[in-house]
Write an enzyme that holds these catalytic residues in place. Structure first.
Site, mmCIF file in Angstrom:
data_model
loop_
_atom_site.group_PDB
_atom_site.id
_atom_site.type_symbol
_atom_site.label_atom_id
_atom_site.label_comp_id
_atom_site.label_asym_id
_atom_site.label_seq_id
_atom_site.Cartn_x
_atom_site.Cartn_y
_atom_site.Cartn_z
ATOM 1 N N ASP A 132 0.090 -0.699 -6.705
ATOM 2 C CA ASP A 132 0.503 -1.324 -5.444
ATOM 3 C C ASP A 132 1.179 -2.678 -5.653
ATOM 4 O O ASP A 132 1.644 -3.292 -4.691
ATOM 5 C CB ASP A 132 -0.704 -1.495 -4.503
ATOM 6 C CG ASP A 132 -1.213 -0.170 -3.983
ATOM 7 O OD1 ASP A 132 -0.509 0.843 -4.137
ATOM 8 O OD2 ASP A 132 -2.323 -0.150 -3.420
ATOM 9 N N ARG B 146 1.138 13.298 -4.128
ATOM 10 C CA ARG B 146 -0.160 12.941 -3.560
ATOM 11 C C ARG B 146 -1.051 14.140 -3.179
ATOM 12 O O ARG B 146 -1.426 14.325 -2.023
ATOM 13 C CB ARG B 146 0.026 11.992 -2.370
ATOM 14 C CG ARG B 146 0.911 10.813 -2.745
ATOM 15 C CD ARG B 146 0.939 9.739 -1.708
ATOM 16 N NE ARG B 146 -0.247 8.907 -1.712
ATOM 17 C CZ ARG B 146 -0.403 7.844 -0.932
ATOM 18 N NH1 ARG B 146 0.525 7.507 -0.077
ATOM 19 N NH2 ARG B 146 -1.500 7.135 -1.000
ATOM 20 N N ARG C 148 2.191 -1.799 8.266
ATOM 21 C CA ARG C 148 1.006 -0.949 8.027
ATOM 22 C C ARG C 148 -0.053 -1.687 7.229
ATOM 23 O O ARG C 148 -1.228 -1.346 7.302
ATOM 24 C CB ARG C 148 1.407 0.283 7.202
ATOM 25 C CG ARG C 148 2.305 1.227 7.909
ATOM 26 C CD ARG C 148 2.692 2.340 6.992
ATOM 27 N NE ARG C 148 1.474 3.060 6.645
ATOM 28 C CZ ARG C 148 1.439 4.294 6.219
ATOM 29 N NH1 ARG C 148 2.558 4.957 6.066
ATOM 30 N NH2 ARG C 148 0.309 4.870 5.933
ATOM 31 N N LYS D 248 -7.132 -4.014 3.219
ATOM 32 C CA LYS D 248 -6.780 -2.827 4.018
ATOM 33 C C LYS D 248 -7.422 -1.561 3.459
ATOM 34 O O LYS D 248 -8.020 -0.782 4.191
ATOM 35 C CB LYS D 248 -5.255 -2.643 4.043
ATOM 36 C CG LYS D 248 -4.831 -1.389 4.766
ATOM 37 C CD LYS D 248 -3.410 -0.958 4.446
ATOM 38 C CE LYS D 248 -3.192 -0.476 3.065
ATOM 39 N NZ LYS D 248 -2.494 0.762 2.821
ATOM 40 N N ASN D 249 -7.307 -1.359 2.155
ATOM 41 C CA ASN D 249 -7.758 -0.081 1.614
ATOM 42 C C ASN D 249 -9.279 0.035 1.555
ATOM 43 O O ASN D 249 -9.810 1.143 1.522
ATOM 44 C CB ASN D 249 -7.106 0.192 0.250
ATOM 45 C CG ASN D 249 -5.628 0.541 0.423
ATOM 46 O OD1 ASN D 249 -5.190 0.898 1.526
ATOM 47 N ND2 ASN D 249 -4.864 0.422 -0.652
ATOM 48 N N CYS E 158 2.440 6.739 2.863
ATOM 49 C CA CYS E 158 3.690 6.359 2.203
ATOM 50 C C CYS E 158 4.186 7.479 1.310
ATOM 51 O O CYS E 158 3.405 8.112 0.587
ATOM 52 C CB CYS E 158 3.467 5.087 1.371
ATOM 53 S SG CYS E 158 3.467 3.591 2.356
#
Ligand code: EPZ
Length: 430
Positions: A305, A122, A397, A22-23, A117
């Site tokens: 993660d 961040r 997601r 995904k990333n 998230c």
């Protein structure tokens, strides 16, 4: 509202295919608009965040055509607008990758400030620092970031913190700047390397991705490319911990075992057997697991993660474990939910002290974010009794067909949408 209904207690056994990362996909999708030619992207995970990126490309005039569920043909040729500020885009953090991509190609972009998230403050100061060093003006107002430049020029940029997002974003803009850029203290994550590899197949000149110094010689134009996204390290790691916590035996297939080394090492340390082949890793957990200490770090350290997934597993391991979160300050929000299932965890600052308990028991819980949500699901699969997990939109997601993959391993899990569905699920599982 959709929820997962879960009945725990079955060891998860079997093989599971891991999808595209995904990333990496989020950076790669943004980069596709940097050329007017067609890019064909394979192994794209079908998850909410990637679908939002595709929607954003369409919204600015790019064309997106699905060849099959995981293969897309994308063209940035007819982009008419460099503004991405619809409400939906604020939901995903990776929206900021359009800043670097559009700045590189068009020398300007306007993008809504990223959401994503809620795992900490961040900031994006390092992205801004990089864009400014390349010659861009950056202004923020009304929740929108505007970056613009007469021309972009190469620069020497030292990142004050190791940031995946800032490294990828600045790398994209620098790929089309005039002259040479050096990014020092760059992030080394596999997805950073994957985005760099993709840009290189488009004609960029990026060297050193995967080390902490990335050197980029800007080119005036990028061309189309066909590219296959790497497997998702975190999806794989989640299933590896699902094997551990349920005392199961899972082979994760279509992975790059090297990317999983920190995860495999910790699993071995707590008593799992690990068997690696070229593109698969098998995790067998037959005996009582033991405690350990773990600290999250940038790659190749243990990934943030994966922090919730290892913590829920240590919650059922013998002895006292210590988990230190060094990347995001707000990543222990799942602990209260896990306590409802019987876990004994005390959080002090960025450290969780976990006293292993003999069992978890099912409860009604809520997913606080993507990875924590996935971790609570695997905890529920190891628990005695019945659990419901709300807010599964977070999990969706980043995990494609999570419940179906878990079902194929023997997990008793389904998506339910009403009390009637829950009753039906209970009847089915007996
Ligand atoms: C990426 O987030 C991932 N997201 C995250 O995955 C992942 O947790 C994180 O990298 C770390 O590996 C995407 O790729 C879309 P960072 P990112 O910039 O890029 C600080 C998931 O579950 N920082 O590497 O936002 C920051 O606060 C998600 O898939 C600054 O101080 O993370 C953090 O402490 C969640 N200034 C650290 O650096 C900046 O300008 C690392 O953040 C940027 C970051």
């Amino acid at each position: 509202m959709e929820q997962y209904a879960i009945k725990g207690g079955n060891p998860l056994v079997g093989e599971v295919e891991i999808g595209g990362a995904k990333n990496a996909a989020l950076g790669i999708l943004a980069a596709t608009v940097m050329t007017d030619d067609v890019c064909v992207i394979e192994n794209l995970p079908d998850v909410r965040d990637t679908n939002v990126m595709l929607q954003a490309i369409t919204s600015i005039g790019g064309s997106v055509e699905s060849i099959d569920r995981h293969t897309y043909r994308i063209s940035g040729k007819n982009i008419v607008d460099q503004t991405i500020d619809e409400d939906y885009i604020k939901k995903i953090r990776a929206s900021y990758y359009f800043l670097g991509a559009l700045l590189g190609k068009y020398k300007n972009a306007r993008v809504s400030l990223p959401g994503g998230c809620n795992i900490g403050s961040r900031p994006i100061d390092q992205h801004i620092k990089g864009f400014k060093a390349l010659g861009a003006d950056v202004t923020i107002g009304g929740g929108v970031i505007v970056v613009e430049a007469e021309r972009l020029h190469g620069a020497h940029i030292y990142m004050d913190v190791v940031s995946v997002g800032a490294t990828i974003n600045v790398m994209m803009a620098a790929a089309m700047a005039e002259g040479q850029t050096t990014i020092e203290n760059a992030a080394k994550e596999p997805h950073v390397v994957d985005v760099a590899n993709f840009l290189n197949t488009m004609g960029a000149n990026i060297k050193g991705a995967g080390t902490d110094v990335i050197r980029i010689k800007g080119v005036p134009r990028l061309h189309g490319s066909e590219y296959t996204i790497i497997p998702d390290q975190i999806e794989a790691g989640t299933f590896m911990f699902a094997a551990a916590i349920t005392r199961g035996d899972i082979t994760v297939k279509n992975v790059i075992p090297k990317h999983l080394e920190a995860i495999s090492a910790k699993l071995q340390e707590i008593g799992c057997e690990i068997d690696e082949s070229d593109d698969a890793v098998r995790v067998v957990a037959t005996k009582q697991l033991s405690h350990t200490h773990v600290k999250t770090l940038p790659y190749p350290g243990f990934p943030t993660d994966m922090q919730p997934q290892i913590a829920v597993t240590l919650g059922l391991s013998k002895g006292t474990s210590i988990v230190t979160e060094s990347i995001f300050e707000n990543r222990f929000k799942y602990v209260d939910e896990l306590a409802r299932m019987g876990a004994s965890i005390k959080v002090e600052g960025n450290t969780a002290i976990i006293d292993g308990v003999g069992k978890y028991t099912g409860a009604s819980i809520v997913a606080p974010d993507l990875r924590a949500g996935a971790a609570l699901v695997i905890a529920a699969l190891a628990a005695d009794g019945f659990t419901t997990v709300e807010d599964i939109k977070y999990i969706q997601r980043g995990y494609e067909d999570f419940h179906l993959k878990l079902q194929s391993l023997g997990g008793m899990i389904d998506i339910v949408d009403s009390d009637k569905d829950i009753q039906k699920f209970k009847l089915k599982i007996g």
